[in-house]
Design a protein around this motif. Structure first.
Motif, mmCIF file in Angstrom:
data_model
loop_
_atom_site.group_PDB
_atom_site.id
_atom_site.type_symbol
_atom_site.label_atom_id
_atom_site.label_comp_id
_atom_site.label_asym_id
_atom_site.label_seq_id
_atom_site.Cartn_x
_atom_site.Cartn_y
_atom_site.Cartn_z
ATOM 1 N N SER A 60 0.868 -1.286 -0.150
ATOM 2 C CA SER A 60 0.055 0.012 0.005
ATOM 3 C C SER A 60 1.048 1.336 -0.104
ATOM 4 O O SER A 60 0.337 2.329 -0.397
ATOM 5 C CB SER A 60 -0.960 0.081 1.149
ATOM 6 O OG SER A 60 -0.356 -0.441 2.240
ATOM 7 N N ASN A 61 2.209 1.228 0.393
ATOM 8 C CA ASN A 61 3.077 2.295 0.250
ATOM 9 C C ASN A 61 4.319 2.218 -0.531
ATOM 10 O O ASN A 61 5.396 1.758 -0.170
ATOM 11 C CB ASN A 61 3.208 2.775 1.718
ATOM 12 C CG ASN A 61 4.098 3.992 1.630
ATOM 13 O OD1 ASN A 61 4.421 4.813 0.455
ATOM 14 N ND2 ASN A 61 4.516 4.370 2.804
ATOM 15 N N PRO A 62 4.028 2.079 -1.831
ATOM 16 C CA PRO A 62 5.103 1.393 -2.870
ATOM 17 C C PRO A 62 6.310 2.383 -2.731
ATOM 18 O O PRO A 62 7.514 1.625 -3.048
ATOM 19 C CB PRO A 62 4.245 1.533 -4.203
ATOM 20 C CG PRO A 62 3.184 2.446 -4.027
ATOM 21 C CD PRO A 62 2.704 2.429 -2.529
ATOM 22 N N SER A 63 6.241 3.750 -2.389
ATOM 23 C CA SER A 63 7.402 4.420 -2.622
ATOM 24 C C SER A 63 8.471 4.114 -1.677
ATOM 25 O O SER A 63 9.808 3.904 -2.111
ATOM 26 C CB SER A 63 7.102 5.967 -2.417
ATOM 27 O OG SER A 63 6.415 6.409 -3.095
ATOM 28 N N PRO A 105 0.967 8.645 -6.424
ATOM 29 C CA PRO A 105 2.298 9.250 -6.365
ATOM 30 C C PRO A 105 3.294 8.175 -6.270
ATOM 31 O O PRO A 105 2.984 7.421 -4.980
ATOM 32 C CB PRO A 105 2.386 10.510 -5.402
ATOM 33 C CG PRO A 105 1.238 10.243 -4.463
ATOM 34 C CD PRO A 105 0.262 9.455 -5.154
ATOM 35 N N LEU A 106 4.349 8.098 -6.762
ATOM 36 C CA LEU A 106 5.186 6.925 -6.702
ATOM 37 C C LEU A 106 6.538 7.607 -6.693
ATOM 38 O O LEU A 106 6.986 8.195 -7.886
ATOM 39 C CB LEU A 106 5.067 5.911 -7.854
ATOM 40 C CG LEU A 106 4.071 4.826 -7.831
ATOM 41 C CD1 LEU A 106 4.417 3.909 -9.007
ATOM 42 C CD2 LEU A 106 4.198 3.797 -6.597
ATOM 43 N N ILE A 152 4.576 16.667 -4.678
ATOM 44 C CA ILE A 152 5.527 17.509 -3.883
ATOM 45 C C ILE A 152 5.111 16.861 -2.169
ATOM 46 O O ILE A 152 5.829 16.693 -1.414
ATOM 47 C CB ILE A 152 5.152 19.011 -3.698
ATOM 48 C CG1 ILE A 152 5.605 19.420 -5.098
ATOM 49 C CG2 ILE A 152 5.774 19.757 -2.493
ATOM 50 C CD1 ILE A 152 5.391 20.948 -5.353
ATOM 51 N N SER A 153 3.785 16.612 -2.077
ATOM 52 C CA SER A 153 3.496 15.984 -0.731
ATOM 53 C C SER A 153 4.039 14.578 -0.611
ATOM 54 O O SER A 153 4.408 14.345 0.588
ATOM 55 C CB SER A 153 1.962 15.984 -0.773
ATOM 56 O OG SER A 153 0.950 16.902 -1.340
ATOM 57 N N GLU A 154 3.962 13.855 -1.542
ATOM 58 C CA GLU A 154 4.737 12.528 -1.348
ATOM 59 C C GLU A 154 6.017 12.547 -1.047
ATOM 60 O O GLU A 154 6.379 11.828 -0.170
ATOM 61 C CB GLU A 154 4.204 11.799 -2.414
ATOM 62 C CG GLU A 154 4.831 10.417 -2.655
ATOM 63 C CD GLU A 154 3.915 9.244 -1.808
ATOM 64 O OE1 GLU A 154 2.977 9.732 -1.376
ATOM 65 O OE2 GLU A 154 4.405 8.256 -1.750
ATOM 66 N N ALA A 155 6.639 13.575 -1.501
ATOM 67 C CA ALA A 155 8.242 13.678 -1.447
ATOM 68 C C ALA A 155 8.365 14.096 -0.109
ATOM 69 O O ALA A 155 9.199 13.693 0.726
ATOM 70 C CB ALA A 155 8.884 14.668 -2.473
ATOM 71 N N GLU A 156 7.737 15.047 0.407
ATOM 72 C CA GLU A 156 7.768 15.529 1.532
ATOM 73 C C GLU A 156 7.378 14.599 2.696
ATOM 74 O O GLU A 156 8.093 14.446 3.733
ATOM 75 C CB GLU A 156 6.808 16.596 1.782
ATOM 76 C CG GLU A 156 7.008 17.432 3.258
ATOM 77 C CD GLU A 156 6.220 18.536 3.373
ATOM 78 O OE1 GLU A 156 5.023 18.748 2.696
ATOM 79 O OE2 GLU A 156 6.474 19.477 4.341
ATOM 80 N N LYS A 157 6.404 13.779 2.440
ATOM 81 C CA LYS A 157 6.256 12.488 3.283
ATOM 82 C C LYS A 157 7.034 11.719 3.503
ATOM 83 O O LYS A 157 7.382 11.177 4.632
ATOM 84 C CB LYS A 157 4.693 11.847 2.728
ATOM 85 C CG LYS A 157 3.798 11.166 3.933
ATOM 86 C CD LYS A 157 2.411 10.870 3.307
ATOM 87 C CE LYS A 157 2.733 9.731 2.338
ATOM 88 N NZ LYS A 157 1.580 9.252 1.477
ATOM 89 N N LEU A 158 7.879 11.606 2.498
ATOM 90 C CA LEU A 158 9.027 10.518 2.523
ATOM 91 C C LEU A 158 10.517 11.170 3.166
ATOM 92 O O LEU A 158 11.303 10.555 2.789
ATOM 93 C CB LEU A 158 9.291 9.840 1.067
ATOM 94 C CG LEU A 158 8.056 8.963 0.923
ATOM 95 C CD1 LEU A 158 8.092 8.310 -0.811
ATOM 96 C CD2 LEU A 158 7.888 7.593 1.572
ATOM 97 N N GLY A 159 10.262 12.265 3.566
ATOM 98 C CA GLY A 159 11.486 13.020 4.165
ATOM 99 C C GLY A 159 12.465 13.579 3.131
ATOM 100 O O GLY A 159 13.690 13.745 3.440
ATOM 101 N N PHE A 160 11.794 13.889 1.952
ATOM 102 C CA PHE A 160 12.959 14.508 0.959
ATOM 103 C C PHE A 160 12.981 15.789 1.293
ATOM 104 O O PHE A 160 12.042 16.538 2.070
ATOM 105 C CB PHE A 160 12.317 14.495 -0.366
ATOM 106 C CG PHE A 160 12.735 12.924 -1.000
ATOM 107 C CD1 PHE A 160 14.015 12.789 -1.486
ATOM 108 C CD2 PHE A 160 11.755 12.074 -0.905
ATOM 109 C CE1 PHE A 160 14.214 11.387 -2.104
ATOM 110 C CE2 PHE A 160 12.213 10.903 -1.372
ATOM 111 C CZ PHE A 160 13.549 10.468 -1.992
#
Ligand code: TYD
Ligand code: MG
Length: 474
Positions: A294-297, A322-323, A429-437
Motif C-alpha cells: 500500500s505504500n510503494p514508494s 504518487p510513486l 510534492i506532498s509525497e516527496a515531503e511525506k517520505l522525508g525529502f
C-alpha cells in the motif's frame, strides 16, 4: 438470481443449430478470419499465424437472433434525461489493490480478463482473492491444475473459506451445470485457453474456442449479474490464442506484469468500462502468497549508505497514485563502434531523445558513451515527469558526481532542453515531503500551481535543463 438459468439457454442462443460445419482460417494472434491460408495477417501484421479451424455455420443463429428481437418489447430510443440513474453497485473484493484497479470494486455482471505471462502469479492472485471473499460464494474453475495442486497452494496461502468451491473442468457445459448447483456470486475461470465448448469442433486454446467460451461466459455474466474473471495467458511468440481477441469482448482488461525473478508484481488496467485505465496495483510475491503493497514508494527506493553517482529519485504518478522511483544509470565509454543504449522499464526512443537533448542543448558528448538505465523494482514508467530525473541520473554517472539522496525531481524535458510543467504537481510534492525529502526540483512553469507553500520541503524551480546542472554540479 440464478433460478432461471440453464446451460441450454446459453449455448442454444449462441449457436442454435449444429448446421453443417465448414472450416476457415484464423489469425491466432488477433482473430482475423480468412477463407484461405495467408502468410501475413492483413489485420495485425504478424507472420505465419494462420491456422485452420472448424467453424459452425452461423446462418441459423442469425435467423434466431432476428426472430428473438422482433418478439421482444418494442424498440425505442431514449434521451439521456429519460434514463433513470441507478446507483452504481460495487462488490468489495477485500483486496484493496484489486479494488483500485477495477475502479472501486467488482461490478456485478462484469467480465474481467486478467492477462499475463505464465508463472507471473495470476492463479495465485485469483485464488487469494477468492479465499478472501468469505461472504460471497466463489466458484474457481481450473483447467490447468488438479484439486491437489490447488489445495497445496491454498495451504501456502494459509487461508480457507467455506464459500469457496473448486471445480477442475474444461468443458463449458459441465461448468454451467456446476454453476447451477453451486449458485456462485463470483466465478473465476483459470484459464480461458484451456476451456472448450462442445459447440465447436476445434481444439481448446484456438481462437474459435477462446471466443466461443468467452462469449458463453459473457452471456452468463450479463444475465445473472455475476462478476466473472477470466485468466488468460500471453506467450511471447503468440502460440496460444492471445487475449487480444478477448479484449474487445470483455469489460475490463487487467495486465499482471513484473519480472519473474523480482518480487514485485504490478496489476495494470489497460481497458476499463467502469473506471480509469491508469490505475495500478502493486503486490509483492512472498512464500505465503501475494502481499498488497500500500505504500510503494518506500520499497522503490533502495536502502543504501549515502549517495551514489548515477542514482536519482523521480516523483512520478501512476493513475492517481504518487510513486517515488529510484533511477539508476551507468554511463561508460563505448568499446565498440555503435554505443549501446539499454533502458529497463523506460522507453528506448524516449531515452534516445533525452540523450540527443543532452548532446545538442547541454553540450555533453553522449555519442561515444554506452548508457544503461534502470528503473527500480522492475517497474515500467510512462510518466513524462521522470525525464528530469533520468537526465540528471545519466549526467551524474557520466561525471561521477553523486546527487544527494534527499533531492527528488519532477519535470518533463522538451526538445529544446526546456523543463515543462507536469500534472498533479502538489500530489508529487506532498509525497516527496511525506517520505522525508528535503528538496524537489520542478519546472518553473509549474510554480504557479504549487499550493503547498507552507511545505517544509524546499521547492526549486527552473526553466532549463542546463540551469539544473549548474545548480547541482556547479
Ligand atoms: P502462478 O499463480 O502459478 O502463476 P500463473 O497462474 O500466472 O501461471 O504463480 C506461480 C509462481 O508464484 C510460482 O513460480 C511460485 C510463486 N509463488 C510464490 O512465490 N509464493 C506463493 O505463495 C505461491 C502460491 C506461489
Ligand atoms: Mg496459473
Amino acid at each position: 438470481m440464478l433460478a432461471h438459468f440453464s446451460y441450454q439457454s446459453y449455448t442454444c442462443l449462441l449457436f442454435t443449430a449444429l448446421a453443417k460445419s465448414k472450416t476457415s482460417f484464423f489469425c491466432q494472434s488477433c482473430g482475423y478470419e480468412s477463407a484461405k491460408w495467408l502468410g501475413k495477417c492483413p489485420s495485425c501484421g504478424s507472420w505465419n499465424t494462420f491456422a485452420e479451424e472448424v467453424i459452425v455455420k452461423e446462418e441459423g443463429q442469425k435467423i434466431e437472433w432476428r426472430q428473438e428481437s422482433t418478439r421482444s418489447k418494442p424498440v425505442k430510443a431514449k434521451t439521456l434525461d429519460d434514463i433513470e440513474f441507478a446507483q452504481e453497485i460495487r462488490i468489495n473484493s477485500i483486496d484493496q489493490e484489486l479494488n483500485r484497479v477495477l475502479g472501486g470494486g467488482m461490478v456485478p455482471g462484469s467480465l474481467v480478463l486478467i492477462g499475463g505471462e505464465p508463472g507471473i502469479g495470476k492463479s495465485t492472485l485469483m485464488l487469494q482473492v477468492g479465499l478472501l471473499l468469505k461472504t460471497q460464494r466463489v466458484l474457481y474453475v481450473s483447467g490447468e491444475e488438479s484439486e491437489q495442486q490447488i489445495k497445496m497452494r491454498a495451504e501456502r496461502l494459509k487461508s480457507s473459506s467455506k464459500n469457496f468451491f473448486i471445480l477442475t473442468e474444461t468443458n463449458t457445459k459441465n461448468i454451467f451445470l456446476a454453476i447451477e448447483s453451486v449458485q456462485p456470486n463470483v466465478v473465476i475461470i483459470d484459464s480461458i485457453q484451456t476451456m472448450h465448448s462442445i459447440q465447436l469442433e476445434s481444439a481448446a486454446g484456438s481462437i474459435g474456442q477462446v471466443r466461443q467460451c468467452a462469449g458463453e461466459m459473457m452471456k452468463f455474466a450479463k444475465e445473472t449479474d455475476t462478476p466473472v474473471f477470466l485468466i488468460g495467458h500471453i506467450t511471447k511468440d503468440g502460440l496460444l490464442a492471445g487475449p487480444k481477441v478477448l479484449e474487445h469482448m470483455v469489460d475490463t482488461v487487467l495486465q499482471f506484469e513484473g519480472d519473474r525473478h523480482l518480487a514485485y508484481r504490478i496489476l495494470r488496467t489497460t481497458k476499463n468500462r467502469f473506471g480509469s485505465t491508469s490505475e495500478i496495483g502493486i503486490y509483492e510475491m512472498l512464500g505465503t502468497g501475494l502481499r498488497e503493497v500500500s505504500n510503494p514508494s518506500e520499497i522503490l527506493i533502495s536502502q543504501k549508505d549515502g549517495p551514489l553517482s548515477g542514482v536519482t529519485i523521480g516523483a512520478t504518478i501512476e493513475g492517481n497514485r504518487p510513486l517515488l522511483i529510484e533511477i539508476q544509470s551507468l554511463v561508460s565509454p563505448a568499446s565498440y563502434g555503435t554505443p549501446q543504449r539499454t533502458p529497463t522499464g523506460f522507453d528506448q526512443k524516449r531515452l534516445n531523445m533525452l540523450l540527443a537533448v543532452l548532446e545538442k542543448r547541454c553540450g555533453f558528448r553522449m555519442g561515444t558513451q554506452d548508457v544503461f538505465l534502470n528503473m527500480a523494482g522492475g517497474i515500467k514508467v510512462e510518466d513524462p515527469a521522470i525525464d528530469l530525473a533520468v537526465c540528471i541520473s545519466i549526467i551524474s554517472s557520466m561525471e561521477e558526481i553523486a546527487v544527494s539522496d534527499k533531492i527528488c525531481f519532477a519535470a518533463e524535458v522538451g526538445l529544446g532542453g526546456e523543463l515543462r510543467a507536469v500534472n498533479k504537481i502538489n500530489q508529487r510534492i506532498s509525497e516527496a515531503e511525506k517520505l522525508g525529502f528535503q528538496e524537489i526540483y520542478i519546472s518553473k512553469y509549474n510554480h504557479k500551481g504549487v499550493e503547498v507553500k507552507k511545505a517544509e520541503i524546499s521547492i526549486k524551480s527552473f526553466g532549463k535543463l542546463t540551469e539544473v546542472f549548474e545548480d547541482l554540479f556547479g
